[in-house]
Each structure stands twice: as structure tokens, then as C-alpha cells.
Design a protein around this motif. Structure first.
Motif, PDB file in Angstrom:
ATOM      1  N   VAL A 290      50.138  21.038  86.168  1.00 50.88           N
ATOM      2  CA  VAL A 290      50.334  20.784  84.736  1.00 50.88           C
ATOM      3  C   VAL A 290      51.654  21.446  84.343  1.00 50.88           C
ATOM      4  O   VAL A 290      51.796  22.663  84.447  1.00 50.88           O
ATOM      5  N   PRO A 291      52.647  20.681  83.902  1.00 51.67           N
ATOM      6  CA  PRO A 291      53.971  21.272  83.674  1.00 51.67           C
ATOM      7  C   PRO A 291      54.038  22.222  82.493  1.00 51.67           C
ATOM      8  O   PRO A 291      54.703  23.266  82.560  1.00 51.67           O
ATOM      9  N   TYR A 292      53.349  21.887  81.387  1.00 56.43           N
ATOM     10  CA  TYR A 292      53.422  22.714  80.185  1.00 56.43           C
ATOM     11  C   TYR A 292      52.010  23.121  79.764  1.00 56.43           C
ATOM     12  O   TYR A 292      51.063  22.335  79.871  1.00 56.43           O
ATOM     13  N   THR A 293      51.886  24.324  79.271  1.00 57.10           N
ATOM     14  CA  THR A 293      50.580  24.864  78.907  1.00 57.10           C
ATOM     15  C   THR A 293      49.918  23.987  77.848  1.00 57.10           C
ATOM     16  O   THR A 293      50.524  23.662  76.819  1.00 57.10           O
ATOM     17  N   THR A 294      48.670  23.596  78.109  1.00 51.10           N
ATOM     18  CA  THR A 294      47.936  22.728  77.200  1.00 51.10           C
ATOM     19  C   THR A 294      46.821  23.513  76.524  1.00 51.10           C
ATOM     20  O   THR A 294      46.145  24.337  77.153  1.00 51.10           O
ATOM     21  N   LEU A 295      46.644  23.236  75.248  1.00 53.74           N
ATOM     22  CA  LEU A 295      45.658  23.940  74.442  1.00 53.74           C
ATOM     23  C   LEU A 295      44.728  22.934  73.774  1.00 53.74           C
ATOM     24  O   LEU A 295      45.189  21.907  73.263  1.00 53.74           O
ATOM     25  N   GLN A 296      43.440  23.223  73.769  1.00 50.48           N
ATOM     26  CA  GLN A 296      42.487  22.401  73.025  1.00 50.48           C
ATOM     27  C   GLN A 296      42.971  22.280  71.577  1.00 50.48           C
ATOM     28  O   GLN A 296      43.606  23.182  71.033  1.00 50.48           O
ATOM     29  N   THR A 297      42.711  21.155  70.930  1.00 49.43           N
ATOM     30  CA  THR A 297      43.346  20.815  69.657  1.00 49.43           C
ATOM     31  C   THR A 297      43.259  21.906  68.603  1.00 49.43           C
ATOM     32  O   THR A 297      44.262  22.248  67.955  1.00 49.43           O
ATOM     33  N   SER A 298      42.082  22.481  68.384  1.00 47.52           N
ATOM     34  CA  SER A 298      41.968  23.502  67.333  1.00 47.52           C
ATOM     35  C   SER A 298      42.761  24.758  67.694  1.00 47.52           C
ATOM     36  O   SER A 298      43.339  25.414  66.813  1.00 47.52           O
ATOM     37  N   ILE A 299      42.798  25.097  68.987  1.00 49.51           N
ATOM     38  CA  ILE A 299      43.596  26.243  69.443  1.00 49.51           C
ATOM     39  C   ILE A 299      45.073  25.939  69.254  1.00 49.51           C
ATOM     40  O   ILE A 299      45.851  26.774  68.776  1.00 49.51           O
ATOM     41  N   TYR A 300      45.467  24.716  69.603  1.00 48.97           N
ATOM     42  CA  TYR A 300      46.866  24.302  69.471  1.00 48.97           C
ATOM     43  C   TYR A 300      47.329  24.381  68.018  1.00 48.97           C
ATOM     44  O   TYR A 300      48.419  24.900  67.715  1.00 48.97           O
ATOM     45  N   GLU A 373      71.421  15.554  70.303  1.00 49.54           N
ATOM     46  CA  GLU A 373      70.903  16.782  69.732  1.00 49.54           C
ATOM     47  C   GLU A 373      70.616  17.793  70.827  1.00 49.54           C
ATOM     48  O   GLU A 373      70.191  17.427  71.931  1.00 49.54           O
ATOM     49  N   ASP A 374      70.831  19.056  70.520  1.00 54.20           N
ATOM     50  CA  ASP A 374      70.534  20.144  71.454  1.00 54.20           C
ATOM     51  C   ASP A 374      69.489  21.030  70.790  1.00 54.20           C
ATOM     52  O   ASP A 374      69.773  21.694  69.785  1.00 54.20           O
ATOM     53  N   VAL A 375      68.270  21.015  71.317  1.00 48.41           N
ATOM     54  CA  VAL A 375      67.164  21.715  70.661  1.00 48.41           C
ATOM     55  C   VAL A 375      66.391  22.581  71.645  1.00 48.41           C
ATOM     56  O   VAL A 375      66.397  22.342  72.857  1.00 48.41           O
ATOM     57  N   TRP A 376      65.743  23.595  71.089  1.00 48.92           N
ATOM     58  CA  TRP A 376      64.741  24.374  71.812  1.00 48.92           C
ATOM     59  C   TRP A 376      63.377  23.960  71.263  1.00 48.92           C
ATOM     60  O   TRP A 376      63.148  24.022  70.053  1.00 48.92           O
ATOM     61  N   CYS A 377      62.473  23.549  72.146  1.00 51.46           N
ATOM     62  CA  CYS A 377      61.141  23.108  71.729  1.00 51.46           C
ATOM     63  C   CYS A 377      60.076  24.075  72.233  1.00 51.46           C
ATOM     64  O   CYS A 377      60.178  24.619  73.339  1.00 51.46           O
ATOM     65  N   LEU A 378      59.051  24.282  71.412  1.00 50.43           N
ATOM     66  CA  LEU A 378      57.916  25.106  71.819  1.00 50.43           C
ATOM     67  C   LEU A 378      57.194  24.394  72.953  1.00 50.43           C
ATOM     68  O   LEU A 378      56.694  23.271  72.783  1.00 50.43           O
ATOM     69  N   GLY A 379      57.136  25.030  74.127  1.00 50.19           N
ATOM     70  CA  GLY A 379      56.677  24.365  75.348  1.00 50.19           C
ATOM     71  C   GLY A 379      55.180  24.388  75.559  1.00 50.19           C
ATOM     72  O   GLY A 379      54.703  24.708  76.664  1.00 50.19           O
ATOM     73  N   PHE A 380      54.426  24.039  74.519  1.00 41.31           N
ATOM     74  CA  PHE A 380      52.972  23.920  74.593  1.00 41.31           C
ATOM     75  C   PHE A 380      52.601  22.536  74.087  1.00 41.31           C
ATOM     76  O   PHE A 380      53.265  21.991  73.200  1.00 41.31           O
ATOM     77  N   VAL A 381      51.522  21.948  74.633  1.00 43.02           N
ATOM     78  CA  VAL A 381      51.120  20.608  74.212  1.00 43.02           C
ATOM     79  C   VAL A 381      49.639  20.583  73.851  1.00 43.02           C
ATOM     80  O   VAL A 381      48.852  21.426  74.284  1.00 43.02           O
ATOM     81  N   ASP A 382      49.299  19.597  73.018  1.00 43.08           N
ATOM     82  CA  ASP A 382      47.925  19.412  72.550  1.00 43.08           C
ATOM     83  C   ASP A 382      47.107  18.755  73.662  1.00 43.08           C
ATOM     84  O   ASP A 382      47.406  17.641  74.103  1.00 43.08           O
ATOM     85  N   GLY A 383      46.060  19.447  74.118  1.00 44.43           N
ATOM     86  CA  GLY A 383      45.238  18.928  75.204  1.00 44.43           C
ATOM     87  C   GLY A 383      44.068  18.077  74.768  1.00 44.43           C
ATOM     88  O   GLY A 383      43.258  17.665  75.605  1.00 44.43           O
ATOM     89  N   GLY A 384      43.946  17.812  73.452  1.00 42.15           N
ATOM     90  CA  GLY A 384      42.850  16.986  72.957  1.00 42.15           C
ATOM     91  C   GLY A 384      41.691  17.816  72.451  1.00 42.15           C
ATOM     92  O   GLY A 384      41.602  19.027  72.670  1.00 42.15           O
ATOM     93  N   ILE A 391      42.173  26.001  77.759  1.00 41.86           N
ATOM     94  CA  ILE A 391      43.566  26.407  77.911  1.00 41.86           C
ATOM     95  C   ILE A 391      43.951  26.272  79.377  1.00 41.86           C
ATOM     96  O   ILE A 391      43.283  26.820  80.252  1.00 41.86           O
ATOM     97  N   VAL A 392      45.006  25.517  79.641  1.00 39.25           N
ATOM     98  CA  VAL A 392      45.529  25.387  81.004  1.00 39.25           C
ATOM     99  C   VAL A 392      46.939  25.956  81.003  1.00 39.25           C
ATOM    100  O   VAL A 392      47.840  25.412  80.357  1.00 39.25           O
ATOM    101  N   ILE A 393      47.118  27.066  81.691  1.00 34.80           N
ATOM    102  CA  ILE A 393      48.434  27.698  81.792  1.00 34.80           C
ATOM    103  C   ILE A 393      49.254  26.897  82.801  1.00 34.80           C
ATOM    104  O   ILE A 393      48.919  26.836  83.981  1.00 34.80           O
ATOM    105  N   GLY A 394      50.328  26.262  82.328  1.00 36.03           N
ATOM    106  CA  GLY A 394      51.110  25.370  83.164  1.00 36.03           C
ATOM    107  C   GLY A 394      52.288  26.042  83.835  1.00 36.03           C
ATOM    108  O   GLY A 394      52.592  27.219  83.607  1.00 36.03           O
ATOM    109  N   GLY A 395      52.987  25.268  84.647  1.00 40.41           N
ATOM    110  CA  GLY A 395      54.050  25.800  85.497  1.00 40.41           C
ATOM    111  C   GLY A 395      55.186  26.463  84.742  1.00 40.41           C
ATOM    112  O   GLY A 395      55.681  27.514  85.163  1.00 40.41           O
ATOM    113  N   HIS A 396      55.628  25.864  83.631  1.00 40.94           N
ATOM    114  CA  HIS A 396      56.786  26.421  82.919  1.00 40.94           C
ATOM    115  C   HIS A 396      56.512  27.843  82.443  1.00 40.94           C
ATOM    116  O   HIS A 396      57.410  28.697  82.470  1.00 40.94           O
ATOM    117  N   LEU A 397      55.296  28.114  82.025  1.00 45.44           N
ATOM    118  CA  LEU A 397      54.947  29.444  81.530  1.00 45.44           C
ATOM    119  C   LEU A 397      54.968  30.479  82.655  1.00 45.44           C
ATOM    120  O   LEU A 397      55.096  31.681  82.405  1.00 45.44           O
TER     121      LEU A 397
END
Length: 432
Positions: A290-300, A373-384, A391-397
């Protein structure tokens, strides 16, 4: 010939004597198209470089044996043998095509699974020769052979969705037939391994197998001294597509109890952080697929609201988001530090307030150049709303953090960012 292939063959020449109590290593490379992590081992006879996806939670290695699998030493595992029975195999296969690696009668079979696409095959179990380099913790040493390495055959189609050039996956899960499980058995090695993932496009990260340290990185820094420990938690229910009765998950879970942003607790539904003993749902696991840490929707939602609020207090303003992310900031507004962009810190709090894994901008943020555009994005995604794991701690973290899986004491050691120590996971010395 690639640089790593050259280093391997030089080490092969020097492998007449295997060091006593040797540890082992894997080179790890990030594929930036898929954000997956791969490694190269040497398989078959004669030994051939074989690129595989690194799958932290998988039970056994699988390799495409339908295409270009040429070896003089492969063997099938007959059904009904103690070895086959030890796998709790659910199937025994017969074949009506010409015999070969993928085809034999009365042979033990596995269910190889692609952890990215969740596709599954039913295929023959194989034994063949494997070789990996040794290490003293500072440099690469001579290679060591596992002459009877157990893995599964797989169809070429199972590779769909994986990084270009891979031939399968290498398993690093809790199972006795994962890579580190077999290395431990063959060489009576201590039950430890450590991961140091790198996001570099040029240099390799590394995995250490069968050693509690040292883990030395240039310019002479032993990063294992900074580890903080938390218990590894066993999920009693397997999460694979094909599950085995009374067989727990081979994935690695930790007991995350809260999340803090800039030291402030994010209010979460605590029920989601625990593992349901009947279903295996909930909890927090670590994944390299999993490339980016995923969080259950309410946690996200709770976490991102807290992060945006703290970012606003630092005079950072949101700009257009870039998929798969939902919250991005202009790179022009953000100051660079030795641990990445200066943004709110994120703490993953474990069994007590004193035990937390701190994330700085280098791990919490992802830089994206998109349509000028050059941006910094918060590297967490909504896991549903109803994921199997909250919570799945992904590779980037995990990049540029050392993670030690101490299976002797059933605990995880984590370092926080090595950038603070003046090194990175790309600074291991692979020179022989």
C-alpha cells in the motif's frame, strides 16, 4: 550488466567460506510508476537474477513459472508428504499437459495471491535453489545458498498490476515459509529482520535478515541504537482471499491507541483501533504494497480536519488537490527543513503516551508537480467506511525510517526519520 548484478557475481567469487553467524540482506528499490518496492534475489540453477515485489505481509513467495522458468534443480512436493501436510495445503493437483515447473501429478498446491489486485491462482508448490548476500551490518558480503527454497508457481497473468519487470513476490510475513522464515531455519539465524525503505530514484534501500544489528549506514551511523519498541499484535483471522481455519494472519499489526497532530490528540472511535477477534476487522497493520497510509473514513475525516486546522495556524493555505490526495498546499508557502517540508507533526501513539512514532513532513507529505503547479499534498488517503483494517501504514510513511521486526520478543522497533541522524535508507554501503 547492472551494478547490482556485477556486485553479486563478485560476491559469488568470494563465497567459498560463509561467515559464522552471518546475517543476510536484500537490496530494495522503489518503482516510481507504481510506488511499489522490489528486490532482486538469485533463483534457479544456474542462479539467475529474479526481480520480485516485496510483500511484507505475505505468507510465501510466488514466482511466474509459466514463462522462461529454466532450472536444473526445481522439484515438486508430493501430496501426503510431511512437508506438504505442514503447509495445511487445501489442494492436491494433477496435470494433463507436458511435465514442467507448472505441471506435475499428485503435487502439493498453494493459492498464490496478488496483494495489489487481490487475484488468486491455484498452483504447484516448488522447491529450488535461492541465493542472497550476507552482511556484517555495514557492507555486503559473500552470498549464501538456500538449496531447497519453498515457494509457489504462479501464472503470468497474476503479475498484472505489479511493477514492470517483476516475476512474482517475495514474502516477509510471519510464516515459517516466508523468506526470512526459511533463512532462519536453514542457518539457525536469530528471528529478526529490519526494513529501511528508500524513495530515491538512484540508490537502494535495504532489508537485513537474521540480525538484531548493527545496522550501519554511511557516514558510519548505527541507526539501530535509536529504536523505540511497541508490541506486535497477532490478528487471529487471516486476511487473504483464501483463508485457512484456525490460522491467524501472517501480517504485522501494532496497537495504535491514538493519533496526535502537533501534539494535540485527534478524537477517534476507539472501537476501530481494536481487532475484532471473531472477524479480524479493525486495528492497524503495516504494509509495503500500500503506497500511502489509508485511514477508515471517520478516522480520515477527524485526522485531516485536525491537520488542516494546525496548518492554518502555521499560515499554510489549501490549494487545488491532486488525486489520490485531498489536501494540498502550494510548495512556495512551505519552508524546507532537514526532515522535509515544515508542516504539523503527526504522532502515531502506541501502548502509552511515551511511546509514539513521530512523522515529519518528509513522511507525511508528498510533493506533486501537476499541470504547472508545484504542491505538497498530505500523503494519507480515505480507505472507505468499512475496510477490513482501520489503519494501514503504507510505504511512504516508512521511507527513511528503520523498522526492526523482533520476532524473538514479538515487538516492532521504529526509529523515526533517519534524516535527523544525518543519514538515509539509501546510504547503506553495497560495495564489496
Amino acid at each position: 550488466m547492472s551494478l547490482y548484478s556485477l556486485l553479486f557475481f563478485l560476491s559469488f567469487i568470494s563465497s567459498l567460506v560463509l561467515p559464522l553467524h552471518a546475517a543476510f540482506l536484500l537490496p530494495i528499490q522503489k518503482d516510481h510508476t507504481t510506488s511499489q518496492y522490489t528486490t532482486t534475489v538469485y533463483l534457479k540453477t544456474p542462479l539467475q537474477p529474479t526481480k520480485l515485489l516485496l510483500d511484507l505481509g505475505a505468507s510465501f513467495t510466488w514466482v511466474d513459472c509459466y514463462r522462461n522458468y529454466n532450472s536444473t534443480t526445481y522439484q515438486h512436493i508430493p501430496c501426503g508428504t510431511p512437508l506438504c501436510d505442514s503447509f495445511h495445503s487445501l489442494a492436491c493437483g494433477n496435470c494433463y499437459e507436458p511435465p514442467g515447473p507448472a505441471c506435475a501429478n499428485d503435487t502439493c498446491e498453494f493459492f498464490p495471491e496478488n496483494s495489489v489486485t487481490r487475484k488468486v491462482n491455484l498452483e504447484a508448490a516448488l522447491i529450488d535453489s535461492l541465493a542472497v548476500p550476507t552482511t556484517d551490518g555495514s557492507t555486503q558480503g559473500p552470498i549464501a545458498h538456500v538449496k531447497n527454497y519453498i515457494f509457489s508457481c504462479a501464472r503470468t497473468a497474476l503479475l498484472q498490476g505489479l511493477a514492470a519487470g517483476v516475476s512474482g513476490t517475495v514474502a516477509m510475513g510471519r510464516s515459517n515459509i516466508s523468506l526470512q522464515g526459511q533463512v532462519r531455519t536453514v542457518f539457525s539465524a536469530p528471528n529478526y529482520f529490519a526494513l529501511c525503505l528508500s524513495g530515491s530514484r538512484k540508490f537502494l534501500g535495504v532489508a537485513f535478515i537474521g540480525t538484531s544489528g548493527p545496522y550501519n549506514f554511511l557516514p558510519g551511523i548505527e541507526v539501530g541504537k535509536s529504536l523505540i519498541y511497541t508490541p506486535l499484535i497477532l490478528n487471529p483471522v487471516g486476511g487473504t482471499v483464501i483463508t485457512y481455519a484456525n490460522h491467524p494472519s501472517d501480517e504485522y499489526f501494532v496497537g495504535l491507541t491514538s493519533i496526535k497532530v502537533n501534539g494535540k490528540v485527534v478524537v477517534l472511535n476507539q472501537t476501530l483501533l481494536a481487532i475484532d477477534s471473531e472477524t479480524g476487522f479493525g486495528g492497524t497493520k503495516i504494509s509495503t504494497v500500500v503506497p500511502y497510509t489509508t485511514l477508515q473514513t471517520s478516522i480520515y475525516k477527524a485526522f485531516t480536519e485536525a491537520f488542516v486546522k494546525e496548518s492554518s495556524a502555521m499560515n499554510l493555505t489549501l490549494t487545488n488537490a491532486v488525486k489520490p490526495f485531498s489536501f494540498c498546499f502550494s510548495a512556495k508557502e512551505i519552508v524546507s527543513t532537514r526532515v522535509g517540508p515544515e508542516v504539523p507533526t503527526v504522532d502515531l501513539v502506541m501502548q502509552s503516551e511515551e511511546v509514539y512514532w513521530r512523522m515529519f513532513g518528509s513522511n507525511s507529505m508528498v510533493r506533486v508537480a501537476h499541470k504547472g503547479e508545484d504542491v505538497w499534498c498530505l500523503g494519507f488517503v480515505d480507505g472507505g467506511a468499512n475496510p477490513r483494517t482501520s489503519i494501514v501504514i503504507g510505504g511512504h510513511l516508512m521511507e527513511d525510517n528503520l523498522l526492526q521486526f523482533d520476532l524473538e520478543s514479538n515487538r516492532l522497533g521504529f526509529s523515526s526519520s533517519l534524516l535527523f541522524q544525518g543519514t538515509t535508507c539509501a546510504n547503506f554501503n553495497f560495495t564489496i
